[in-house]
Design an enzyme around this catalytic site. Sequence first.
Site, short mmCIF file in Angstrom:
data_model
loop_
_atom_site.label_atom_id
_atom_site.label_comp_id
_atom_site.label_asym_id
_atom_site.label_seq_id
_atom_site.Cartn_x
_atom_site.Cartn_y
_atom_site.Cartn_z
N LYS A 186 7.13 -12.44 -2.04
CA LYS A 186 5.90 -11.37 -2.29
C LYS A 186 5.79 -11.48 -3.72
O LYS A 186 4.26 -10.62 -3.31
CB LYS A 186 7.36 -9.92 -1.69
CG LYS A 186 7.59 -9.55 -0.29
CD LYS A 186 8.81 -9.02 -0.92
CE LYS A 186 9.07 -8.41 1.08
NZ LYS A 186 9.40 -7.04 0.97
N LYS A 239 6.97 -13.08 11.88
CA LYS A 239 8.36 -12.30 12.50
C LYS A 239 8.27 -10.65 12.92
O LYS A 239 6.86 -10.18 12.08
CB LYS A 239 9.13 -11.86 11.74
CG LYS A 239 10.53 -11.54 11.46
CD LYS A 239 11.80 -11.25 10.98
CE LYS A 239 12.27 -9.84 10.28
NZ LYS A 239 13.58 -9.75 9.31
N LYS A 293 7.75 -4.37 9.58
CA LYS A 293 7.55 -2.53 9.74
C LYS A 293 6.54 -2.80 8.57
O LYS A 293 5.99 -2.12 8.51
CB LYS A 293 9.05 -1.83 9.61
CG LYS A 293 9.86 -2.22 8.69
CD LYS A 293 10.52 -1.32 8.22
CE LYS A 293 12.03 -1.49 7.66
NZ LYS A 293 12.47 -2.58 6.89
#
Length: 339
Positions: free
Chosen positions: A119, A204, A207
Amino acid sequence: MTQTTTARRRIFSGIKPSGHLTLGNYLGAVRRWVQEDQDNADALFCVVDLHALTVEHDPARVRRLTRQAATLLLAAGLDPERCTLFVQSHVDEHARLSYLMECTATDGEMRRMIQYKEKAARERSSGTSVRLSLLTYPALMAADILAYGTHEVPVGDDQTQHVELARDLAQRFNQRYGPVFTVPRATNPRISARVMDLQDPTSKMGKSHAETAGIVYLLDEPEAVRKKIMRAVTDSGTEVRYDRTAQPGVANLLDVLASCTDGKPEVLAGEFTSYGALKKATAEAVLELLRPVRARHAELCADPSYVEGVLRTGAERARGLARPRVDAAYAAIGLLPPA
Ligand code: TRP
């Protein structure tokens, strides 16, 4: 069995309100919380809103998504009579204990976390500054888990490293300062599926993704769900086989269908002779599964004071459980208890 004489297992898991909940969250985690965990253990489920502040965020959106996540968890079948549902920031103990975890962990340990590295690299390459909380996030997550004397943490495999760190921190703290914490372990889902992005079946269905065509949200309109599944990327070839490596797109659809219908993907593969038929069946199965959740969500939205009441009661119970252990940790580490 001697089970009855031992204390009930405590389970803790969290869901981050950084985006709308997806079919991946539902099939990968929430359904197991509903069908297994809340009946077989003393289970706490937490909307971890503090964790949603580790990257650039919109305050109004986080607030809205927090309420929506809690409402959806109830709509999906979490029952406040059988489990504890609450919002992380309503219980001060998480932030209080997080600081002690930062004093137990090392800088190197934090920097080694795969999720941080990925990230942080992504943010830097897009020119955004990296918040310090993105680095310290696992200390807060360890606090979430350890504050409750948690035995088991049901999480997807992308979170295993963080739970292992929580284990290390519990052991280290106990060794240095005395036996305050239960050492937790991650459990991997038995009845849940790892759902992949419909447009990118090797990653994956998350969201926080920017591109949404491959993500089914629990609150998507039925027509949108149908469209997304019908447009799912399949593989070149025409044969329906269950092969995650050679045919990841088809395998993902088979996994979703199997998960919705309690079937086996290998067996289901034999029932279809075209990708179109497989997509159609998968779309219908997903819609069938989501219909009652959407209906219940609409009912709950019409009664916000019910949801607020559940969260208030949940936070009270959580506070009562966490407070003595966090106090004990404060005392053990050398802080003078208030008179
Ligand atoms: N880090 C988890 C995720 O991104 C969410 C989370 C926060 C969590 N605290 C937790 C999960 C404690 C389990 C236990 O999905």
